[in-house]
Design a protein around this motif. Structure first.
Motif, PDB file in Angstrom:
ATOM      1  N   VAL A 181       0.852  -1.197   0.000  1.00 37.98           N
ATOM      2  CA  VAL A 181       0.000   0.000   0.000  1.00 37.98           C
ATOM      3  C   VAL A 181       0.887   1.246   0.000  1.00 37.98           C
ATOM      4  CG1 VAL A 181      -1.719   1.338   1.292  1.00 37.98           C
ATOM      5  CG2 VAL A 181      -1.892  -1.156   1.236  1.00 37.98           C
ATOM      6  N   ASP A 182       0.560   2.216  -0.846  1.00 35.41           N
ATOM      7  CA  ASP A 182       1.165   3.562  -0.824  1.00 35.41           C
ATOM      8  C   ASP A 182       2.694   3.556  -0.784  1.00 35.41           C
ATOM      9  OD1 ASP A 182      -1.276   4.859  -0.955  1.00 35.41           O
ATOM     10  OD2 ASP A 182      -1.528   4.937   1.218  1.00 35.41           O
ATOM     11  N   LYS A 185       4.653   6.883  -0.748  1.00 36.65           N
ATOM     12  CA  LYS A 185       4.690   7.688   0.473  1.00 36.65           C
ATOM     13  C   LYS A 185       5.823   7.268   1.415  1.00 36.65           C
ATOM     14  CE  LYS A 185      -0.261   8.733   0.372  1.00 36.65           C
ATOM     15  NZ  LYS A 185      -1.564   8.625   1.093  1.00 36.65           N
ATOM     16  N   SER A 186       6.520   6.205   1.078  1.00 37.78           N
ATOM     17  CA  SER A 186       7.655   5.768   1.886  1.00 37.78           C
ATOM     18  C   SER A 186       8.832   6.716   1.665  1.00 37.78           C
ATOM     19  CB  SER A 186       8.047   4.344   1.495  1.00 37.78           C
ATOM     20  OG  SER A 186       8.585   4.326   0.175  1.00 37.78           O
ATOM     21  N   SER A 267      -3.661   2.887  -2.791  1.00 35.17           N
ATOM     22  CA  SER A 267      -4.547   2.520  -1.691  1.00 35.17           C
ATOM     23  C   SER A 267      -4.889   1.027  -1.723  1.00 35.17           C
ATOM     24  CB  SER A 267      -5.836   3.347  -1.766  1.00 35.17           C
ATOM     25  OG  SER A 267      -6.495   3.123  -3.012  1.00 35.17           O
ATOM     26  N   THR A 302       1.985   4.164   7.114  1.00 34.17           N
ATOM     27  CA  THR A 302       1.335   3.217   6.213  1.00 34.17           C
ATOM     28  C   THR A 302       1.247   1.842   6.868  1.00 34.17           C
ATOM     29  OG1 THR A 302       2.120   4.377   4.232  1.00 34.17           O
ATOM     30  CG2 THR A 302       1.497   2.063   3.977  1.00 34.17           C
ATOM     31  N   ARG A 303       2.363   1.382   7.443  1.00 32.62           N
ATOM     32  CA  ARG A 303       2.367   0.095   8.144  1.00 32.62           C
ATOM     33  C   ARG A 303       1.344   0.077   9.264  1.00 32.62           C
ATOM     34  NH1 ARG A 303       7.135   0.022  11.830  1.00 32.62           N
ATOM     35  NH2 ARG A 303       5.587   1.153  13.067  1.00 32.62           N
TER      36      ARG A 303
END
Length: 352
Positions: A181-182, A185-186, A267, A302-303
């Motif tokens: 996911v995403d 964004k990392s 997402s 996220t995680r």
């Protein structure tokens, strides 16, 4: 006692078969199919998969029930290296670069092909005796976890539509440092996204520069430079990295795929049943997610959001956060620790 030959290892594949019941060919086979991260060279995971085999043999022989395992993995499309009997041109002659969707289809094809060949060989050796439906456990690392989730989703959809090219059940999944996911964004995802915005043809530019560098540098000098950037890495990792950099397509393929990952892995779009959350009477797959701390490819928020949304559901996937300080690229120096954890997860799945 367990039986099985030594693993069959090539530049592009890993295969090991072993059993605690060699005299029972009709026994339900357990297929462990591994899906690598990016760059998708199975050579980075040869030691890891060998250790999983060793640890599963030890755990399985301690059980009263008899088991038959097949451990298989293959490089992703576009990352294949020439085998000893091949010329580099035979492997790298075409110029197509694979995106994430094509990698998912490639893995599906490899898995179906492996199961088809395996089932056929069992039928030939067992004669008229009925062969049990193979049970598959997917193991995915990094983007390989995303690919595994998509393979699982499509397998379930094909089953409901009666459109299975090969008959098998996916009973479990182990997702290691999963970028599901995403990813953009990392921390590393943000850096790569900015770099691509500055250099839209990054894959081409980097591919050309690396090609020039590796052409000018002798292999020995290239390996020394790799060792400086991969401190205390085993020789096999240095050799695999050198082969990756010297391949005509590897670097460009990795960046081409990574750019597509930034656009595709956004997402959570999977239903509860894909996540292993039972909302119907249909059997679901038991999943384990093993997250790192400060993983530069998985943002902390996220995680935590994945764990809160999917891991708190009763009967859902088991979410684990690493407390051993392991890096995202665990296969370079920490295969033994992760193999021990994965073997325990696999046995939890098969004993359920």
């Amino acid at each position: 006692m367990s039986t099985g030959k030594r693993p069959h290892i090539t530049a592009n594949s890993f295969f090991h078969t072993f059993s605690t019941a060699p005299t029972e060919p009709s026994q339900t086979p357990l297929i462990i199919y591994f899906i690598s991260g990016n760059p998708g060279l199975i050579g980075y995971y040869h030691a890891f998969l060998s250790l999983i085999s060793e640890k599963l043999i030890l755990l399985a022989t301690q059980q009263e029930k008899k088991y038959s395992f097949q451990v298989y993995g293959h490089s992703l499309a576009g990352f294949e290296l020439p085998e000893p009997t091949q010329q580099a041109e035979d492997v790298e002659s075409h110029s197509h670069y694979y995106d994430l969707e094509e990698q998912i289809s490639f893995v599906q094809g490899k898995l179906n092909g492996f199961l088809s060949e395996y089932t056929g060989s069992i039928e030939r050796t067992s004669g008229a005796e009925p062969v049990a439906t193979p049970k598959v456990i997917l193991i995915g690392h990094s983007v390989g976890a995303y690919i595994a989730m998509e393979v699982l989703r499509r397998h379930r959809e094909n089953s409901m539509n009666g459109d299975r090219p090969v008959e098998f059940d996916i009973v479990g999944g182990v997702m290691l440092f999963p970028t599901v996911v995403d990813i953009a964004k990392s921390p590393s995802g943000q850096k790569l996204t900015r770099l691509i915005s500055l250099i839209p043809q990054l894959a081409i530019v980097a591919g050309v520069l690396v090609r020039i560098l590796t052409t000018l540098l002798p292999t020995v000098l290239l390996q020394r430079l790799i060792k400086l950037n991969m401190a205390s890495a085993p020789a096999s990792m240095v050799d695999t990295t050198a082969a990756f950099l010297k391949s005509q397509r590897g670097v460009r393929q990795a960046l081409h795929m990574a750019a597509d990952e930034m656009q595709t892995i956004t997402s959570d779009q999977w239903s509860d049943d894909v996540w292993g959350i039972s909302t119907t009477k249909d059997p679901v797959t038991r999943l384990f997610f093993y997250f790192g701390r400060n993983d530069h490819w998985v943002a902390e928020h996220t995680r935590d959001a994945i764990i809160e949304h999917r891991g708190r559901v009763r009967g859902g996937p088991e979410m684990i956060i690493c407390e051993d300080g392991l890096p995202h690229a665990f296969c370079i120096r920490h295969s033994d620790i992760v193999a021990t954890k994965v073997a325990d997860m696999v046995m939890d799945i098969v004993k359920a």
